[in-house]
Scaffold this active site. Sequence first.
Site, PDB file in Angstrom:
ATOM      1  N   HIS A  48       0.406   5.794   9.876  1.00 37.00           N
ATOM      2  CA  HIS A  48      -0.437   6.066   8.699  1.00 37.00           C
ATOM      3  C   HIS A  48      -1.760   6.733   9.070  1.00 37.00           C
ATOM      4  O   HIS A  48      -2.074   7.817   8.547  1.00 37.00           O
ATOM      5  CB  HIS A  48      -0.676   4.781   7.909  1.00 37.00           C
ATOM      6  N   HIS A  72      -9.663   4.505  11.023  1.00 34.85           N
ATOM      7  CA  HIS A  72     -10.244   3.958   9.791  1.00 34.85           C
ATOM      8  C   HIS A  72      -9.714   2.584   9.400  1.00 34.85           C
ATOM      9  O   HIS A  72     -10.365   1.858   8.650  1.00 34.85           O
ATOM     10  CB  HIS A  72     -10.051   4.948   8.634  1.00 34.85           C
ATOM     11  N   GLU A  76     -10.392  -3.305   9.845  1.00 32.27           N
ATOM     12  CA  GLU A  76      -9.868  -4.161   8.774  1.00 32.27           C
ATOM     13  C   GLU A  76      -8.563  -4.846   9.160  1.00 32.27           C
ATOM     14  O   GLU A  76      -8.365  -6.031   8.881  1.00 32.27           O
ATOM     15  CB  GLU A  76      -9.634  -3.327   7.515  1.00 32.27           C
ATOM     16  N   ASP A  77      -7.664  -4.106   9.810  1.00 27.26           N
ATOM     17  CA  ASP A  77      -6.297  -4.590   9.994  1.00 27.26           C
ATOM     18  C   ASP A  77      -5.949  -5.007  11.415  1.00 27.26           C
ATOM     19  O   ASP A  77      -4.814  -5.388  11.681  1.00 27.26           O
ATOM     20  CB  ASP A  77      -5.302  -3.509   9.540  1.00 27.26           C
ATOM     21  N   ASP A 139      -6.833   9.159   3.001  1.00 27.27           N
ATOM     22  CA  ASP A 139      -6.192   7.847   3.148  1.00 27.27           C
ATOM     23  C   ASP A 139      -5.437   7.474   1.875  1.00 27.27           C
ATOM     24  O   ASP A 139      -4.269   7.081   1.910  1.00 27.27           O
ATOM     25  CB  ASP A 139      -7.269   6.805   3.472  1.00 27.27           C
ATOM     26  N   ASP A 260       0.905  26.349 -23.811  1.00 30.23           N
ATOM     27  CA  ASP A 260       0.468  26.933 -22.538  1.00 30.23           C
ATOM     28  C   ASP A 260       0.807  26.008 -21.375  1.00 30.23           C
ATOM     29  O   ASP A 260      -0.037  25.303 -20.858  1.00 30.23           O
ATOM     30  CB  ASP A 260      -1.027  27.250 -22.561  1.00 30.23           C
TER      31      ASP A 260
END
Length: 704
Positions: A48, A72, A76-77, A139, A260
């Site tokens: 990812h 990034h 966090e992970d 992201d 249109d």
Amino acid sequence: MLRQYELVDRVLGYDPEADEALLNRAYVFSMAAHGSQKRANGDPYFSHPIEVAGILTDLHLDDETIATAILHDTVEDTLATPEQIEKSFGPAVARLVDGVTKLSKIEAKSANERAAENLRKFLLAMSDDIRVLLVKLADRLHNMRTLHFIPNPEKRRRIARETMDIYAPLAERIGMYEFMKEMQTLAFQELEPEANESINKRLEQLRKGGGDQVARIASGIRLMLAQKGIKAEVEGREKHPYSIWRKMSERHISFEQLSDVMAFRVIVDDVEQCYRALGLLHQRWPMIPGRFKDYISTPKRNGYRSLHTGVMHSERVRIEVQIRTEKMHAEAEFGVAAHWAYKTGGSVQPDAKSRWIRELVEILEHAASPEELLEHTRMAMYQDRIFAFTPAGELIQLPKGSTPVDFAYQVHTDLGDQTVGAKINGRVVPLRTVIQNGDQVQILRSKAQEPQVAWLNFISTGKARAAIRRFVRNKEQSELVALGRRFYDAIVARLPTLLAPDALDLAVKRLKLPGVEAMMEAIARGELSDQAVMEAVMPGSSAEIPAVLADARRAVSVKGLTPGVAFTLAPCCTPVPGDRIVGVRRSDAPVEVHVIECPALQAAPEEDWVDLAWGDGSEGGTARLNVIVRNQPGSLGVMAGIFGTQGANIVNLTLAERDASFHTFQVVIEVDDVAHLMRILAALRAADAVVSAERTEPRAPLAA
């Protein structure tokens, strides 16, 4: 998934001076940190951030931004820390990673609070460096591309809704239309699958019926311009399903009525040829009135420049045509990423084209709740714009539906606060008048003016709404502080001795409040009892208070009960001496004394009723009042003064309702008897500041 050398080669291909070692370290660090983590589709999680970095290489972004994309999700992970990121990759990358890091682990808060806190930190970070936003958008785009792998449908819809409400508008606001369109298309597939499928089927039918109509029309436009000496690149496309669905919804028309669905881009060498091409198109095919927009002379707020027009083509279809230069086209596709320089040795600041970012940060300071923040921010991001002019000729951009009040706050907050009137094109108009594109607006101001609550009923901008609500909150707080001060003075007057000069400051510390104003506000709201205030300012002084109150309770007696039987005054109707009363027997509990009209009696069998009367000399009780006063300075003081003059102690006071004209208070006071209460009500009704004063009706029945 991109391999390490492929990613590095991409960056070096457009930036030979990029820090190759930085990119290699980031790749290895992220791969090691994510380890064996998997995504919902079974791929290594590490794929990812690498795909996000790959998206950003298509925008030719700098090495720090690419490294940030790779890293990034590590804080966090994974077990990686911000300190490790800074030590290994420097403070600039660490700051960017921190700005991009999602706050999805704040599980204890509501969905709105989580979204608002994410947005708050995100806006502050991107106001310092726009690269935070670019990484975050890439992201989110990759997450949307793989959204269908998430098994939980509720989670898919939540992510899609957040994308539609926040990230697609953010992409639009910085001119990254390709990101915006793809996000909208993918979110629309999840949020409205039936509508998406229906529109795609209709488009497929049009393709079969008209052959390659888009290619034919594009070729015809290119040939016509070439014959007139203009070399142009012409691209044609069908509008994406979400754009079609939104137009159908806004105009309340069917797909067949939508004329249109095809749009064409004409890319020429310079601005002069843009206008020449426009003239030739209008000569060749009839222009559709109201469809021409000149974003070259008056660019959009995000810097977007182009000529837009609509014509009736000879194939009996309406088409939209956008005419621009190559540079304008690059900025239209990728916005700030197409023209911002990052090799500056420091953070990148938004320029004049992104003034809206600074306005969003200003809104952060005004919003009182997560709901307000989300409301005001979406208002600022997600509305079509109009252009209006100040008397000096300055161009002001506003959302459609804006009024002179919105215009004034857009110019300056002080001007908005002091607005008393407005002129549009030289004519005095009501403040709720909607500004039209191209209007000249002059604001009439007075230093004696202040924001009006009624303006909230017609304004359109988040900036104006946030400023007005902040003023209203501050005004309410100052009034409560003034009222609390009066109550405090009355409480202090009952103390046995004078207070020391520092007694109030010490009381604030004992109550663990942030300051004197907070204490006064708590007193006014009834959050601090008289006894609590007395004990705080003079410890031990409230020891006599319970005995006095007990004496008052002993002064209340009733006739009709067996001697020694306990009783209580029912809280649902708060009877006072002089009311007609009846008792209700409760098993293993004192007899409850109710006013004869109390609804609670309906729930009690009549055989449990006890006929009661007030004993001789009974006095003392509490009464609840509903008092409406005028919204003008001094009204609260008048009400409090009447209670004091009449010898009624305020037990609790709550501001129940507030609008531009009136304040409604619910007040609980101590009275001697009904006659005393009637005198108080009469005095209140006689005051000009008081609109009405009534004893509150008994509340709903209590459970037995």
